[in-house]
Design a protein around this motif. Structure first.
Motif, PDB file in Angstrom:
ATOM      1  N   ILE A 108       0.842  -1.191   0.000  1.00  0.00           N
ATOM      2  CA  ILE A 108       0.000   0.000   0.000  1.00  0.00           C
ATOM      3  C   ILE A 108       0.882   1.248   0.000  1.00  0.00           C
ATOM      4  N   THR A 109       0.813   2.008  -1.075  1.00  0.00           N
ATOM      5  CA  THR A 109       1.571   3.248  -1.225  1.00  0.00           C
ATOM      6  C   THR A 109       0.609   4.439  -1.148  1.00  0.00           C
ATOM      7  N   ASP A 110       1.165   5.635  -1.165  1.00  0.00           N
ATOM      8  CA  ASP A 110       0.321   6.823  -1.205  1.00  0.00           C
ATOM      9  C   ASP A 110      -0.560   6.807  -2.453  1.00  0.00           C
ATOM     10  N   ALA A 111      -0.005   6.324  -3.563  1.00  0.00           N
ATOM     11  CA  ALA A 111      -0.796   6.252  -4.794  1.00  0.00           C
ATOM     12  C   ALA A 111      -1.942   5.252  -4.651  1.00  0.00           C
ATOM     13  N   THR A 112      -1.678   4.142  -3.944  1.00  0.00           N
ATOM     14  CA  THR A 112      -2.740   3.164  -3.713  1.00  0.00           C
ATOM     15  C   THR A 112      -3.848   3.766  -2.861  1.00  0.00           C
ATOM     16  N   LEU A 113      -3.477   4.462  -1.794  1.00  0.00           N
ATOM     17  CA  LEU A 113      -4.479   5.091  -0.937  1.00  0.00           C
ATOM     18  C   LEU A 113      -5.312   6.100  -1.727  1.00  0.00           C
TER      19      LEU A 113
END
Length: 293
Positions: free
Chosen positions: A245-250
């Motif tokens: 989970i990355t910032d882009a995923t969030l």
């Protein structure tokens, strides 16, 4: 905390209960039990909720479904049926973890039943699908594929369900003591018919001859692919190998959720943050339910 029983969809559900007020229905995953919510239940009760955590269909001491069906649609029907049987109304909240997450994503489309929704450790289907079908995803979630084999019952049951010890070590952060969780999980799955029921969840959801095909995608999208109709909190653990989970995923998750939703990574938690980092997870859930996130 009391243990009660209720019949829904011809299944005798056992459930833990604590507190009074609007219903907070808490659905566990695999290889878990309602003990996953042993920290959250008193916190919800203290915040004025009636916290109810059932054993999933087929997990002892709940009974097996007479029709032998273990699809995501069946779990959604259980969630909705429990809401009705337990006297839930539009103020109810719904929490799901692990394998119950797809059922919660699906049930949350009915905005008349729930005021807010919490999903732990599984993203919504539009994000889940692409992440699972990567080399990292297929490796991290290898038990999905192993459970399709005929030998799975034998391997998982061996040495007092030692496979469950292994899976807890794999999916929790280093140093977590899973003794309490494993006791309840093994009690729920020790009987051969209960273990077969748990594996049937995976065999039904991820059949090797259909998984990932356009028909499979369409079928699951119809069941749990639409966005929830109420604000949703989606939580993950920083040490969970299931999903990177990355910032882009969030950001991608939040793009598909209604206004008032929130997604966050809990630092230091693995796949079971509810028991690995209960103080932080409880804080986030209670703040979300109070409209403070």
């Amino acid at each position: 905390m009391t243990v009660n029983r209720i019949t829904v969809n011809e299944i005798d559900f056992a459930y833990l209960e604590q507190g009074e007020g609007p219903l907070a229905l808490l659905m566990h995953g695999f290889p878990m039990s309602p003990a996953t919510y042993r920290y959250l239940m008193p916190a919800l009760a203290g915040a004025g909720y009636r916290a109810v955590a059932p054993y999933l269909r087929g997990f002892a001491p709940s009974t097996l479904p007479p029709n032998g069906s273990f699809g995501v649609a069946d779990l959604i029907a259980d969630v909705n049926g429990l809401h009705e049987a337990l006297g839930g109304d539009g103020d109810a909240v719904l929490v799901g973890h692990d394998f119950s997450a797809p059922a919660v994503w699906g049930a949350a489309q009915d905005g008349d039943r729930w005021s807010k929704v919490v999903v732990c450790d599984v993203p919504p289907l539009p994000v889940f699908g692409p992440m699972v079908l990567t080399p990292q995803g297929t490796d991290a979630l290898s038990h999905f594929w192993f459970f399709q084999t005929a030998v799975a019952e034998q391997v998982v049951a061996a040495d007092d369900l030692a496979y469950l010890d292994w899976i807890y070590r794999k999916f929790t952060a280093d140093g977590f003591d899973a003794t309490e969780d494993l006791k309840h999980a093994k009690d729920a799955l020790r009987a051969p018919e209960n273990l077969a029921a748990a594996l049937a969840l995976y065999r039904t959801a991820f059949p090797p001859d259909r998984f990932g095909t356009p028909d499979w995608v369409q079928e699951h999208a119809a069941v749990w692919g639409a966005p929830p109709s109420r604000p949703t909190l989606n939580l993950f653990g920083s040490e969970d190998p299931s999903f990177a989970i990355t910032d882009a995923t969030l950001a991608a998750i939040l793009d598909g959720l209604p206004e008032g939703s929130h997604a966050e990574v809990v630092q230091g938690a693995g796949h079971v943050g509810l028991v690995e980092k209960p103080a932080e997870v409880n804080r986030l859930i209670l703040r979300f339910l109070a409209g403070e996130l």
